[in-house]
Design an enzyme around this catalytic site. Structure first.
Site, PDB file in Angstrom:
ATOM      1  N   TYR A 143       0.991  -1.289   0.053  1.00  0.00           N
ATOM      2  CA  TYR A 143      -0.213  -0.101  -0.579  1.00  0.00           C
ATOM      3  C   TYR A 143       0.715   1.493   0.563  1.00  0.00           C
ATOM      4  O   TYR A 143       0.450   2.175  -0.537  1.00  0.00           O
ATOM      5  CB  TYR A 143      -0.810   0.524   1.409  1.00  0.00           C
ATOM      6  CG  TYR A 143      -1.966  -0.758   1.070  1.00  0.00           C
ATOM      7  CD1 TYR A 143      -3.279  -0.788   0.812  1.00  0.00           C
ATOM      8  CD2 TYR A 143      -1.920  -2.189   1.831  1.00  0.00           C
ATOM      9  CE1 TYR A 143      -3.735  -1.752   0.421  1.00  0.00           C
ATOM     10  CE2 TYR A 143      -2.671  -3.573   2.192  1.00  0.00           C
ATOM     11  CZ  TYR A 143      -3.895  -2.520   1.135  1.00  0.00           C
ATOM     12  OH  TYR A 143      -4.564  -4.238   1.359  1.00  0.00           O
ATOM     13  N   ASN A 166     -12.203  -0.285  -5.152  1.00  0.00           N
ATOM     14  CA  ASN A 166     -11.771  -0.103  -6.806  1.00  0.00           C
ATOM     15  C   ASN A 166     -13.110  -1.195  -7.266  1.00  0.00           C
ATOM     16  O   ASN A 166     -13.488  -1.623  -7.369  1.00  0.00           O
ATOM     17  CB  ASN A 166     -10.753  -1.795  -6.887  1.00  0.00           C
ATOM     18  CG  ASN A 166     -10.232  -1.980  -8.372  1.00  0.00           C
ATOM     19  OD1 ASN A 166     -10.861  -1.425  -8.899  1.00  0.00           O
ATOM     20  ND2 ASN A 166      -9.634  -2.671  -8.047  1.00  0.00           N
ATOM     21  N   CYS A 174      -5.846  -5.297  -7.955  1.00  0.00           N
ATOM     22  CA  CYS A 174      -5.778  -4.727  -5.821  1.00  0.00           C
ATOM     23  C   CYS A 174      -5.122  -5.995  -5.843  1.00  0.00           C
ATOM     24  O   CYS A 174      -5.281  -6.135  -4.731  1.00  0.00           O
ATOM     25  CB  CYS A 174      -6.926  -4.144  -5.946  1.00  0.00           C
ATOM     26  SG  CYS A 174      -8.855  -5.061  -5.510  1.00  0.00           S
ATOM     27  N   HIS A 175      -5.669  -7.368  -6.317  1.00  0.00           N
ATOM     28  CA  HIS A 175      -5.053  -8.254  -5.454  1.00  0.00           C
ATOM     29  C   HIS A 175      -3.594  -8.723  -5.163  1.00  0.00           C
ATOM     30  O   HIS A 175      -2.980  -9.204  -4.638  1.00  0.00           O
ATOM     31  CB  HIS A 175      -5.799  -9.831  -5.885  1.00  0.00           C
ATOM     32  CG  HIS A 175      -5.150 -10.031  -7.341  1.00  0.00           C
ATOM     33  ND1 HIS A 175      -6.127  -9.408  -7.890  1.00  0.00           N
ATOM     34  CD2 HIS A 175      -4.232 -10.317  -7.124  1.00  0.00           C
ATOM     35  CE1 HIS A 175      -5.708  -9.972  -9.786  1.00  0.00           C
ATOM     36  NE2 HIS A 175      -4.423 -10.481  -8.779  1.00  0.00           N
ATOM     37  N   GLU A 201      -0.804 -16.527 -10.068  1.00  0.00           N
ATOM     38  CA  GLU A 201       0.477 -15.491 -10.509  1.00  0.00           C
ATOM     39  C   GLU A 201       1.403 -16.552 -10.441  1.00  0.00           C
ATOM     40  O   GLU A 201       2.026 -17.040 -11.235  1.00  0.00           O
ATOM     41  CB  GLU A 201      -0.500 -14.861 -10.017  1.00  0.00           C
ATOM     42  CG  GLU A 201      -1.855 -13.858 -11.265  1.00  0.00           C
ATOM     43  CD  GLU A 201      -1.895 -12.323 -11.408  1.00  0.00           C
ATOM     44  OE1 GLU A 201      -0.776 -11.624 -10.732  1.00  0.00           O
ATOM     45  OE2 GLU A 201      -3.119 -11.773 -10.520  1.00  0.00           O
TER      46      GLU A 201
END
Lengths: 207, 163
Positions: A143, A166, A174-175, A201
């Site tokens: 953040y 979001n 945003c993850h 990912e």
């Protein structure tokens, strides 16, 4: 008999997604769009996490509703903030977004390529989300880093609330934003979803 | 005077209202203008509603949609030159062939009801409206709406049991 007469009068109205009713709705929406009476179109999309909503305006995808959000609540919020002229239908760019979501969840897509409509967010929040969109597949940021990239290094909390609101989760990833101590942090779709996306990912490898 | 400002909610999302009320509006129209013309009149109704959607209000949208449907049904009847009919017959509905299409002789009896009772009874059972909503669509009081439903239903019940 009383109740029998009443049910004969009532008949059986169309409902849900039955064929005739679906066709009627589809041709209604087509005409409404042709007459420029519809401002937003949405479709439901089944994902491994639950049913998502994909909402498009004239300029592109304006909102992704997560499975944790109430459909009617999302639509009512859009009715207040953009327009109540909302219809349901499978249109571009919704169809493209839906197939890209499927590919992404399967690990076969790394970058979304759909037009986005950013009008649900503005100012610093929009800057934070634009920076978030630039975080590469498989990478993460904190953040604090995002606050800095958006031009206000001390606005860490504001960056957090930008991410919490979001309007385009998954597409604007945003993850990929974690707490500074490396813990996963909260997610509108629930921490398990955030962890699952990060894991996916990670397994597919960073850009 | 202590004037309290009443907070009025804006229009609901069109699709939510369509899914919630559309099937009943359509079903009522099948009785009102017949199954073969219901789709067109339904579309006219919803397009007209959408054109004026800023006036829609969550708490009254259903009665409002039926009011528009009622007006569109009357328009449709006036336009219908295929079956020229005397002025007095203009509001007689459902047409006899509608009864056949709906496949239930009860609609012959509905056709025979006085106009107000016919509208009230069909709005109540086919449209699933409350008496208050029926009053709003018919521009009569709630007790008058209730009375029309009651009388119409009573007549229908008598005639059906005579069959």
């Amino acid at each position: 008999m009383n109740s029998e007469l009443e049910s004969r009068l009532a008949g059986r109205p169309a409902s849900g997604d039955n064929g005739a009713w679906a066709r009627l709705r589809e041709s209604l929406l087509e005409r409404a769009e042709a007459e420029a009476l519809i401002d937003l179109v949405y479709e439901r999309h089944d994902s491994p996490f639950g049913t998502l909503l994909v909402v498009a305006g004239d300029e592109g995808i304006v909102r992704i509703g997560l499975h944790t959000e109430d459909e009617e609540g999302v639509l009512e919020d859009l009715a207040r903030r953009i327009s109540p002229r909302i219809g349901r239908g499978n249109r571009q760019p919704i169809t493209a977004t839906r197939s890209q979501l499927d590919l992404y969840f399967a690990g076969d897509l790394r970058h979304f390529d759909v037009p986005l409509d950013w009008r649900l967010t503005r100012g610093f929040r929009r800057e934070v989300l634009r920076e978030t969109a630039a975080i590469p597949y498989g990478s993460t940021a904190s953040y604090a880093q995002l606050a800095e990239r958006a031009g206000s290094p001390r606005a860490v909390r504001a960056a957090g609330s930008a991410l919490a609101t979001n309007p385009l989760p998954i597409i604007v990833p945003c993850h990929r934003v974690l707490r500074s101590d490396g813990s996963v942090g909260s997610y509108a779709g629930g921490s398990p979803m955030k962890e699952a996306l990060l894991k996916l990912e990670r397994e597919k490898g960073a850009d | 005077m202590n004037e309290k400002r009443q907070r009025t909610d804006g229009p609901p999302p069109f699709e939510v209202a369509l899914e919630e009320h559309g099937p009943r509006v359509h079903s009522w129209l099948t009785a009102r203008v017949g199954p073969d013309r219901a789709d067109d009149v339904f579309q006219e109704t919803m397009i007209a509603a959408l054109s004026a959607w800023d006036r829609a209000r969550v708490e009254s949208v259903r009665a409002w949609l039926f009011t528009i449907a009622q007006n569109k049904a009357i328009d449709e009847q006036r336009r219908d030159s295929r079956r020229p009919q005397p002025e007095a017959e203009m509001d007689a509905w459902p047409a006899a062939e509608v009864t056949d299409l709906l496949g239930d002789p009860v609609w012959d009896e509905v056709r025979a009801l006085p106009e107000k009772q016919r509208v009230a009874v069909t709005l109540r059972f086919r449209g699933d409206l409350t008496h208050r909503e029926i009053g709003s669509v018919m521009e009569i009081s709630e007790p008058a709406a209730r009375r029309n439903v009651f009388e119409g239903l009573k007549t229908l019940r008598e005639r059906i049991s005579d069959e």
